[in-house]
Design a protein around this motif. Structure first.
Motif, short mmCIF file in Angstrom:
data_model
loop_
_atom_site.label_atom_id
_atom_site.label_comp_id
_atom_site.label_asym_id
_atom_site.label_seq_id
_atom_site.Cartn_x
_atom_site.Cartn_y
_atom_site.Cartn_z
N UNK A 52 50.12 56.99 43.41
CA UNK A 52 49.86 57.50 41.96
C UNK A 52 50.30 56.24 40.94
N UNK A 53 51.16 55.48 41.36
CA UNK A 53 51.66 54.47 40.28
C UNK A 53 50.96 53.12 40.41
N UNK A 54 50.61 52.86 41.63
CA UNK A 54 50.15 51.54 42.38
C UNK A 54 51.35 50.42 42.29
N UNK A 55 52.60 51.04 42.34
CA UNK A 55 53.65 50.16 42.60
C UNK A 55 53.51 49.60 44.21
N UNK A 56 53.99 48.28 44.03
CA UNK A 56 54.01 47.67 45.36
C UNK A 56 55.28 47.03 45.69
N UNK A 57 55.51 46.97 47.08
CA UNK A 57 56.61 46.24 47.75
C UNK A 57 55.95 45.31 48.94
N UNK A 58 56.85 44.28 49.08
CA UNK A 58 56.25 43.17 50.04
C UNK A 58 57.55 42.72 50.99
N UNK A 59 57.20 42.29 51.94
CA UNK A 59 58.26 41.62 53.04
C UNK A 59 58.49 40.30 52.56
N UNK A 60 59.65 39.84 52.53
CA UNK A 60 59.88 38.58 52.02
C UNK A 60 59.06 37.44 52.52
N UNK A 61 58.67 37.65 53.93
CA UNK A 61 57.92 36.59 54.51
C UNK A 61 56.44 36.42 53.91
N UNK A 62 55.83 37.21 53.09
CA UNK A 62 54.62 37.40 52.62
C UNK A 62 54.34 37.29 51.09
N UNK A 63 55.81 37.47 50.53
CA UNK A 63 55.83 37.49 48.90
C UNK A 63 55.21 36.51 48.48
N UNK A 64 54.29 36.45 47.23
CA UNK A 64 53.63 35.53 46.55
C UNK A 64 52.42 34.95 47.43
N UNK A 65 52.09 35.35 48.58
CA UNK A 65 50.90 35.07 49.47
C UNK A 65 50.00 36.29 49.69
N UNK A 66 50.50 37.19 49.85
CA UNK A 66 49.59 38.71 49.98
C UNK A 66 49.90 39.33 48.92
N UNK A 67 48.73 40.09 48.58
CA UNK A 67 48.33 41.11 47.52
C UNK A 67 47.84 42.18 47.79
N UNK A 68 48.50 43.43 47.89
CA UNK A 68 48.08 44.66 48.26
C UNK A 68 47.57 45.65 47.09
N UNK A 69 46.37 46.09 47.25
CA UNK A 69 45.91 46.83 46.03
C UNK A 69 45.05 48.01 46.56
N UNK A 70 44.42 49.02 45.48
CA UNK A 70 43.78 50.12 46.19
C UNK A 70 42.60 50.55 45.08
N UNK A 71 41.60 51.11 45.97
CA UNK A 71 40.46 51.59 45.06
C UNK A 71 40.69 53.23 45.02
N UNK A 72 41.06 53.77 44.06
CA UNK A 72 41.42 55.34 44.21
C UNK A 72 39.85 56.28 44.40
N UNK A 73 38.96 55.35 43.96
CA UNK A 73 37.58 56.22 43.90
C UNK A 73 36.99 55.92 45.34
N UNK A 74 37.23 55.03 46.21
CA UNK A 74 36.75 54.87 47.63
C UNK A 74 37.88 55.02 48.52
N UNK A 75 39.11 55.68 48.10
CA UNK A 75 40.22 55.90 49.04
C UNK A 75 40.62 54.96 50.08
N UNK A 76 40.69 53.54 49.52
CA UNK A 76 40.64 52.57 50.29
C UNK A 76 41.76 51.48 49.56
#
Length: 116
Positions: A52-76
């Motif tokens: 609902x909010x798009x808020x994200x959390x990351x493991x310390x090992x990937x923070x700053x290198x990985x980015x998670x996102x979503x596309x609500x229209x594609x449920x992806x």
């Protein structure tokens, strides 16, 4: 029944990038996450996104290198992985938490291999 289908894994040199995708069957979720399991190791948390909010959390090992996102229209959901390191080599799994309790639905996994 909820189904998750991952794609986008492959072989890449250290410092390179990959983008993983996870397409979910037609329903919404409380949150979705990415986990990974390297040979001989336990599965570990990588990242998650609250639908609902798009808020994200990351493991310390990937923070700053990985980015998670979503596309609500594609449920992806997506996992953009930059500046990959050999230690990122693992099978990556997409997971869904439907009710806000636990990750109960898992994809089949996609292999990511980073060469040095």
């Amino acid at each position: 029944q909820v189904q998750l289908v991952e794609s986008g894994g492959g072989l890449v040199q250290a410092g390179g990038s990959l983008r993983l995708s996870c397409a979910a069957s037609g329903r919404t979720f409380w949150r979705m996450g990415w986990f990974r399991q390297a040979p001989g190791k336990e599965r570990e948390f990588v990242a998650q996104i609250y639908w609902n909010t798009g808020a994200t959390d990351y493991a310390n090992s990937v923070k700053g290198r990985f980015t998670m996102s979503r596309d609500n229209t594609k449920n992806t959901v997506y996992l953009q992985m930059d500046n990959l390191k050999p230690e990122d080599t693992a099978v990556y799994y997409c997971a869904a938490d439907v009710l806000g309790t636990t990750y109960g639905t898992w994809g089949q996994g996609t292999q990511v291999t980073v060469s040095s």
